[in-house]
Enzyme design. Structure first.
Site: not given
Length: 350
Positions: A73, A77, A83, A87, A105, A206, A260
């Protein structure tokens, strides 16, 4: 009813036969590399880079496999907001709050940032301050996928770290919203150069991880989403008995800690947790893609790898742009030229 059960059984058996831990390191199709990135960028000046990352993450995941989803994640993010420049790793400053404090976040795992900084410690001790935090983040995301059962693949390196973090509004405007429809998501990712297949493939991340009640209770209260399986809804209501509940649940009810294609089988059974997940199967444009990934795990892995590499090159800084941070959570105090950037892979450092 029987035909529906038979279809799901067929999908499950098909994916079992195809297996996991597919290695896509040689013949995989890959997007064209962005200038400044290379498959062998640190081969000469930090030959043990990837071994250091993988060995440490094996230790981490042995104790807590949930951290794999956290690291994946963070990479998502980071890349979707100004980009892949690291950051999102920056702490806030006197000039304002950092990206980590923006609403989308707030559910990022704090331990993921600690892990990335520890990887940076180990790498810089072994090789010097030549590998960027953004490259480390990309490698950690790849190993989060592989070490939880997914495909192994090469990651192009050579990213430099950004000097600024994005504003709250920029973060909100660039990260996909869990309540979005497939149409909205397709339009949003198109601004990044992604198509519907990229969207569905990357959403497959996910297949590991957890979601908090606040991200899906609007599908339960006051009225239940008609596209949600009733038994699944009843289970979610036990975890989150009210609109403002604070619990969490797995994103993939079949194999929550294994990378999977069962996430797509969930969607076909109306057991997707977020609106942004389930609508990928409801929408007529993305539904065939979901179905193809549910039936063919190898196809999912190939498309996921392609789209992940593509995502990892979004608006990267390379060459003399940005810096290589000594600490992933803050800018270097004084910018210095640490390496000769013309000598890629020899003495240089998405």
């Amino acid at each position: 009813m029987n035909s529906s059960v038979s279809l799901i059984s067929l999908l499950f058996l098909s994916s079992l036969v195809l297996g996991s831990h597919l290695s896509l390191t040689r013949a995989q199709p890959t997007p064209p590399l962005v200038g400044g990135l290379s498959w062998t960028f640190h081969k000469a000046n930090c030959p043990n880079l990837e071994t250091i990352v993988r060995d440490y993450l094996r230790q981490v995941f042995r104790n807590d496999i949930g951290q794999a989803a956290g690291l994946l994640r963070v990479h998502f993010h980071d890349c979707f907001v100004q980009g892949c420049d690291g950051s999102v790793l920056l702490a806030g400053s006197a000039s304002g709050p950092g990206e980590q404090e923006a609403p989308p976040n707030l559910t990022l795992r704090p331990q993921a940032f600690t892990i990335i900084n520890e990887l940076r410690n180990r790498i810089h001790r072994a090789c010097g301050q030549i590998v960027s935090c953004s490259d480390i983040t990309a490698l950690a995301a790849r190993d989060a996928v592989f070490l939880s059962g997914g495909p192994d693949y090469r990651v192009p390196l050579g990213r430099r770290d950004g000097l600024t973090f994005a504003t709250r509004d920029a973060t909100l405007n660039n990260l996909p919203f869990f309540g979005s429809t497939a149409r909205e998501l397709i339009a949003a990712v198109a601004t990044k150069g992604f198509d519907a297949t990229d969207l569905v493939a990357i959403s497959g991340g996910h297949t590991i991880g957890r979601g908090n009640c606040g991200s899906f209770t609007a599908r339960l209260y006051p009225n239940q989403d008609q596209n949600m399986d009733q038994t699944y809804a009843n289970n979610l209501k036990r975890i989150c008995p009210a609109l403002n509940s604070n619990g969490t649940t797995v994103l993939d009810i079949r194999t929550p800690n294994i990378f999977d294609n069962k996430y797509y089988v969930d969607l076909m059974n109306r057991q997707g947790l977020f609106m942004s997940d389930q609508d990928l199967y409801t929408d007529r444009t993305t539904r065939p893609i979901v179905t193809s990934f549910a039936i063919n795990q190898t196809l999912f892995y190939e498309r996921f790898v392609f789209s992940m590499i593509k995502m990892g090159m979004l608006n990267v800084l390379t060459g003399t742009q940005g810096e290589v941070r000594a600490n992933c959570s803050r800018r270097n105090a004084v910018r210095t030229t640490l390496v000769d950037d013309d000598q890629e892979g020899e003495s240089a450092s998405f």
